[in-house]
Design an enzyme around this catalytic site. Structure first.
Site, mmCIF file in Angstrom:
data_model
loop_
_atom_site.group_PDB
_atom_site.id
_atom_site.type_symbol
_atom_site.label_atom_id
_atom_site.label_comp_id
_atom_site.label_asym_id
_atom_site.label_seq_id
_atom_site.Cartn_x
_atom_site.Cartn_y
_atom_site.Cartn_z
ATOM 1 C CG ASN A 32 -0.092 -2.947 -39.602
ATOM 2 O OD1 ASN A 32 1.117 -2.790 -39.635
ATOM 3 N ND2 ASN A 32 -0.657 -4.028 -40.077
ATOM 4 C CG HIS A 37 0.260 -1.076 -31.646
ATOM 5 N ND1 HIS A 37 0.714 -1.624 -32.821
ATOM 6 C CD2 HIS A 37 0.334 0.263 -31.806
ATOM 7 C CE1 HIS A 37 1.047 -0.671 -33.659
ATOM 8 N NE2 HIS A 37 0.832 0.494 -33.071
ATOM 9 C CD GLN A 155 2.973 9.863 -31.458
ATOM 10 O OE1 GLN A 155 2.697 10.128 -32.607
ATOM 11 N NE2 GLN A 155 2.701 8.681 -30.934
ATOM 12 C CG MET A 186 8.331 -5.195 -32.667
ATOM 13 S SD MET A 186 7.082 -6.137 -31.791
ATOM 14 C CE MET A 186 8.024 -7.627 -31.476
ATOM 15 C CB SER A 188 2.900 -0.139 -38.747
ATOM 16 O OG SER A 188 2.229 -0.294 -37.525
HETATM 17 O O1 PAF Z 1 1.547 6.842 -32.747
HETATM 18 C C1 PAF Z 1 0.529 6.768 -33.474
HETATM 19 O O2 PAF Z 1 0.085 5.684 -33.874
HETATM 20 C C2 PAF Z 1 -0.192 8.048 -33.893
HETATM 21 O O3 PAF Z 1 0.719 9.074 -34.105
HETATM 22 C C3 PAF Z 1 -1.294 8.467 -32.930
HETATM 23 C C4 PAF Z 1 -0.734 8.824 -31.558
HETATM 24 C C5 PAF Z 1 -2.317 7.351 -32.783
HETATM 25 C C6 PAF Z 1 -1.994 9.716 -33.456
HETATM 26 O O4 PAF Z 1 -2.578 9.469 -34.694
#
Ligand code: PAF
Length: 283
Positions: A32, A37, A155, A186, A188
């Protein structure tokens, strides 16, 4: 762009790249894809010879009541975007390829303590799912560099810590938050915001930046700042999951002497939980 659905297929090509001395950059995603990204991919292309992107909606990082089944899957559009952005390899495994022995008995990677706070407090098990899948992806791709967005600040901090703790020879690079014109980060999950809520959700970003300004100006009463911030967000009609001034590296509550502080917030709309953050460095 070459697409691989299996670990063996991807590895076969990556071995050849490594033999040619190619530097490999990696952008893990759950698909998505939005501009944020694609900016990670553009950044990866600057300093690597080959860029691998993965799309895998990782069930292990979703809680029982979360949106794994509803999570937007837009594979064809994502492929188009990745091709246009110059992605070399797309890794798109299914659940059986990633978890051949099932989820229950899958070995896990745990980064304790710093995953118990902030998003980890309201999403138990989430970061265990992230660190486990990211470790697997790192082992599959064996990149020289991996790029993560600052939007998911916790994360990023947890992955940096995992890489340090496990001595993984991977350079973790962060990419800035991509924002809509009004400042909304931004994501998803922005598609879950209703039309009525949309003009008001920017209160989260505005409040984070207001607190950052107070800290830059010398304020160190973090409790008072957090209380004022929560009141502002309540005033706009949203419930707050957390609003915290943290040490940028450890994510412990900020202290007077910290020179790098990240202010992080999470709010609830009717159908979404939105996160955002801002870092103040060299205080
Ligand atoms: O940030 C994300 O989209 C997810 O947490 C990742 C790092 C791809 C792990 O599934």
């Amino acid at each position: 762009m070459k697409v691989f659905n299996t670990v063996d297929g991807l590895r076969e090509d990556l071995i050849k790249d490594r033999l040619k001395g190619h530097r490999i950059g990696f952008v893990p995603t759950m698909g998505n894809l939005h501009e944020g990204h694609l900016a990670l991919l553009t950044q990866a292309k600057l300093t690597n010879d080959v860029v691998v992107c993965s799309i895998f909606v990782n069930a292990l990082q979703f809680g029982l009541n979360e949106d794994w089944d509803k999570y937007p899957r837009t594979y064809q559009e994502d492929c188009e975007k990745l091709r246009e952005a110059g992605c070399d390899y797309l890794f798109h495994p299914d659940d059986t390829e990633m978890y051949p022995n099932g989820l229950d008995t899958q070995s896990r990677v745990i980064c304790p303590v710093m995953t118990d706070v902030l998003c980890g407090a309201s999403r138990p098990g989430h970061f265990e799912g992230v660190t486990t899948v990211v470790s697997k992806l790192f082992n599959i791709v064996q990149p020289d560099q991996a790029i993560f967005g600052v939007k998911d600040y916790q994360q990023l901090a947890v992955i940096r810590r995992m890489v340090e703790d496990l001595c993984l020879p991977i350079d973790i690079v962060s990419a800035p938050i991509h924002r809509e014109i009004d400042g909304l980060a931004m994501s998803s999950r922005n598609r879950y915001i209703t039309d009525q809520e949309r003009p008001k959700v920017v209160v989260l970003k505005n409040t984070l930046y207001w607190v950052a300004e107070q800290i830059k100006a010398g304020s160190r009463d973090f409790v008072e700042l957090e209380t004022a911030a929560v009141n502002r967000i309540h005033g706009a009609g949203f419930n707050v999951d957390y609003f915290t001034c943290s040490n940028s590296k450890t994510l412990e509550l900020a202290s007077y002497d910290d020179t790098d502080i990240t202010v992080l917030g999470a709010i609830f709309t009717d159908a979404a939980r939105l996160i955002d953050n801002v870092t103040i460095s060299n205080l």
